[in-house]
Write a protein that holds these residues in place. Structure first.
Motif, PDB file in Angstrom:
ATOM      1  N   GLU A   1      -5.336  -9.525  -2.251  1.00 16.69           N
ATOM      2  CA  GLU A   1      -3.919  -9.209  -2.324  1.00 16.69           C
ATOM      3  C   GLU A   1      -3.412  -9.083  -3.765  1.00 16.69           C
ATOM      4  OE1 GLU A   1      -1.226 -11.085   0.304  1.00 16.69           O
ATOM      5  OE2 GLU A   1      -2.736 -11.466   1.850  1.00 16.69           O
TER       6      GLU A   1
ATOM      7  N   ARG B   1      -2.463  -7.218  -7.123  1.00 11.38           N
ATOM      8  CA  ARG B   1      -1.914  -5.884  -7.353  1.00 11.38           C
ATOM      9  C   ARG B   1      -1.652  -5.672  -8.846  1.00 11.38           C
ATOM     10  NH1 ARG B   1      -3.541  -5.720  -3.063  1.00 11.38           N
ATOM     11  NH2 ARG B   1      -2.639  -4.952  -1.116  1.00 11.38           N
TER      12      ARG B   1
ATOM     13  N   ARG C   1       7.803  -4.892  -6.461  1.00 16.18           N
ATOM     14  CA  ARG C   1       7.118  -5.765  -5.499  1.00 16.18           C
ATOM     15  C   ARG C   1       8.048  -6.137  -4.353  1.00 16.18           C
ATOM     16  NH1 ARG C   1       5.932  -8.005  -1.679  1.00 16.18           N
ATOM     17  NH2 ARG C   1       5.021 -10.085  -1.435  1.00 16.18           N
TER      18      ARG C   1
ATOM     19  N   HIS D   1       8.881  -3.947  -1.165  1.00 14.13           N
ATOM     20  CA  HIS D   1       7.935  -3.787  -0.054  1.00 14.13           C
ATOM     21  C   HIS D   1       8.055  -4.885   1.002  1.00 14.13           C
ATOM     22  CE1 HIS D   1       5.686  -0.460  -1.833  1.00 14.13           C
ATOM     23  NE2 HIS D   1       5.764  -1.090  -2.991  1.00 14.13           N
TER      24      HIS D   1
ATOM     25  N   GLU E   1       8.259  -4.356   5.022  1.00 16.97           N
ATOM     26  CA  GLU E   1       7.789  -3.031   5.429  1.00 16.97           C
ATOM     27  C   GLU E   1       6.670  -3.142   6.457  1.00 16.97           C
ATOM     28  OE1 GLU E   1       8.500  -0.161   1.513  1.00 16.97           O
ATOM     29  OE2 GLU E   1       6.498  -0.887   2.007  1.00 16.97           O
ATOM     30  N   GLU E   2       6.697  -2.241   7.417  1.00 16.95           N
ATOM     31  CA  GLU E   2       5.620  -2.209   8.404  1.00 16.95           C
ATOM     32  C   GLU E   2       4.373  -1.587   7.787  1.00 16.95           C
ATOM     33  OE1 GLU E   2       6.628  -0.426  12.084  1.00 16.95           O
ATOM     34  OE2 GLU E   2       8.436  -1.635  12.389  1.00 16.95           O
ATOM     35  N   ASN E   3       3.231  -2.102   8.166  1.00 19.77           N
ATOM     36  CA  ASN E   3       1.936  -1.583   7.710  1.00 19.77           C
ATOM     37  C   ASN E   3       1.798  -1.616   6.188  1.00 19.77           C
ATOM     38  OD1 ASN E   3       1.269  -0.913  10.427  1.00 19.77           O
ATOM     39  ND2 ASN E   3       2.453   0.980  10.231  1.00 19.77           N
ATOM     40  N   SER E   4       2.447  -2.565   5.553  1.00 15.26           N
ATOM     41  CA  SER E   4       2.343  -2.714   4.106  1.00 15.26           C
ATOM     42  C   SER E   4       1.603  -4.004   3.791  1.00 15.26           C
ATOM     43  CB  SER E   4       3.727  -2.749   3.453  1.00 15.26           C
ATOM     44  OG  SER E   4       3.621  -3.064   2.077  1.00 15.26           O
ATOM     45  N   SER E   5       0.682  -3.927   2.828  1.00 10.58           N
ATOM     46  CA  SER E   5      -0.070  -5.120   2.435  1.00 10.58           C
ATOM     47  C   SER E   5       0.794  -6.083   1.628  1.00 10.58           C
ATOM     48  CB  SER E   5      -1.295  -4.711   1.606  1.00 10.58           C
ATOM     49  OG  SER E   5      -0.889  -3.989   0.458  1.00 10.58           O
ATOM     50  N   MET E   6       1.987  -5.629   1.231  1.00 12.86           N
ATOM     51  CA  MET E   6       2.887  -6.485   0.457  1.00 12.86           C
ATOM     52  C   MET E   6       4.164  -6.814   1.229  1.00 12.86           C
ATOM     53  SD  MET E   6       2.552  -5.327  -3.530  1.00 12.86           S
ATOM     54  CE  MET E   6       3.178  -3.654  -3.358  1.00 12.86           C
ATOM     55  N   SER E   7       4.076  -6.796   2.554  1.00 16.28           N
ATOM     56  CA  SER E   7       5.261  -7.033   3.373  1.00 16.28           C
ATOM     57  C   SER E   7       5.667  -8.499   3.429  1.00 16.28           C
ATOM     58  CB  SER E   7       5.021  -6.520   4.797  1.00 16.28           C
ATOM     59  OG  SER E   7       3.947  -7.232   5.398  1.00 16.28           O
TER      60      SER E   7
END
Length: 246
Positions: free
Chosen positions: A69, A71, A94, A97, A100-106
């Motif tokens: 994770e 970045r 940062r 995000h 957010e759906e389908n976000s690795s930073m949700s």
């Protein structure tokens, strides 16, 4: 033997998990937090003068670094060395995000640590308010003259580690890791840019052709040693351009 080995591994796992939990509790006590922070994110700025300004983000979940994770942010808002502006841009991008759906930073962090003192903290606090995320805990990581972790900074001053040895060890590890990550990426980017600029000194070779050459040959030395026929095999390199490069 297999059962004993499994039991030993299980005991070690439980012990390590217990140690991490105690460390997080220790950190929460030191920072006077109401909850134990499960997700910690740390940020550091790296630059070489005004060139290639970047911000690194590392993540610790339940007291354990989670490299998948991590970045990196290429700073766009300032063309000059400005750690405050660079940090605020990285944090703002940062936070955008979160949710957010389908976000690795949700996922929302419980605690954000900034490499720096109360100046960095004061610069970033308005960004949290702007995004309606004042509930995220924000502190700085202060270094001494030897670049070793010395204290935790907040907007009103500093918090000394005193007897909180577990907390000190965790914060020092996180600060060292985010610095390493940011500097490593910055050096790679600077090296790639330097190699590319060497090639763009050749008449007719712009950034796109330079990238294509490096992608194909990997190194400038390999390009120097390549014949005309080899150079022609690169996408976008004509016969005449291959002659020029050669």
């Amino acid at each position: 033997m297999a059962v004993k080995d499994a039991a030993d591994h299980s005991a070690n796992y439980v012990r390590h998990e217990s140690d991490r939990e105690k460390t997080l509790v220790n950190l929460a006590q030191m920072l006077c937090l109401e909850v134990v922070p499960q997700r910690i994110e740390a940020y550091d700025i790296s630059n070489l003068g005004d060139e290639h300004i970047t911000a690194g983000m590392v993540v610790a979940v339940d007291g354990k670094l989670k490299k998948s994770e991590y970045r990196m942010f290429n700073i766009r808002s300032t063309a000059i060395q400005d750690d405050y502006a660079s940090m605020t841009e990285a944090i703002s991008r940062r936070l955008a995000h979160i949710g957010e759906e389908n976000s690795s930073m949700s996922e929302c962090p419980d605690l954000i640590l900034l490499d720096g003192g109360k100046g960095q903290v004061s610069a970033v606090e308005p960004i949290l308010k702007k995004h309606g995320l004042e509930n995220i805990l924000l502190f700085g990581m202060v270094k001494d003259g030897s670049h070793r972790t010395r204290a935790i900074a907040k907007s009103g001053g500093e918090i000394a580690f005193t007897s909180k040895r577990r907390a000190f060890t965790l914060v020092a590890e996180i600060q060292e890791e985010v610095h390493r990550f940011a500097v490593t990426y910055h050096r790679q980017k600077h090296k790639a840019s330097a190699l590319s600029s060497t090639l763009t000194d050749i008449p007719g070779v712009g950034p796109s052709r330079a990238k294509a050459l490096l992608r194909h040959f990997k190194t400038v030395t390999a390009i120097k040693n390549a014949g005309v026929d080899e150079l022609k095999n690169v996408s976008g390199i004509s016969d005449s351009m291959a002659q020029t490069i050669y």
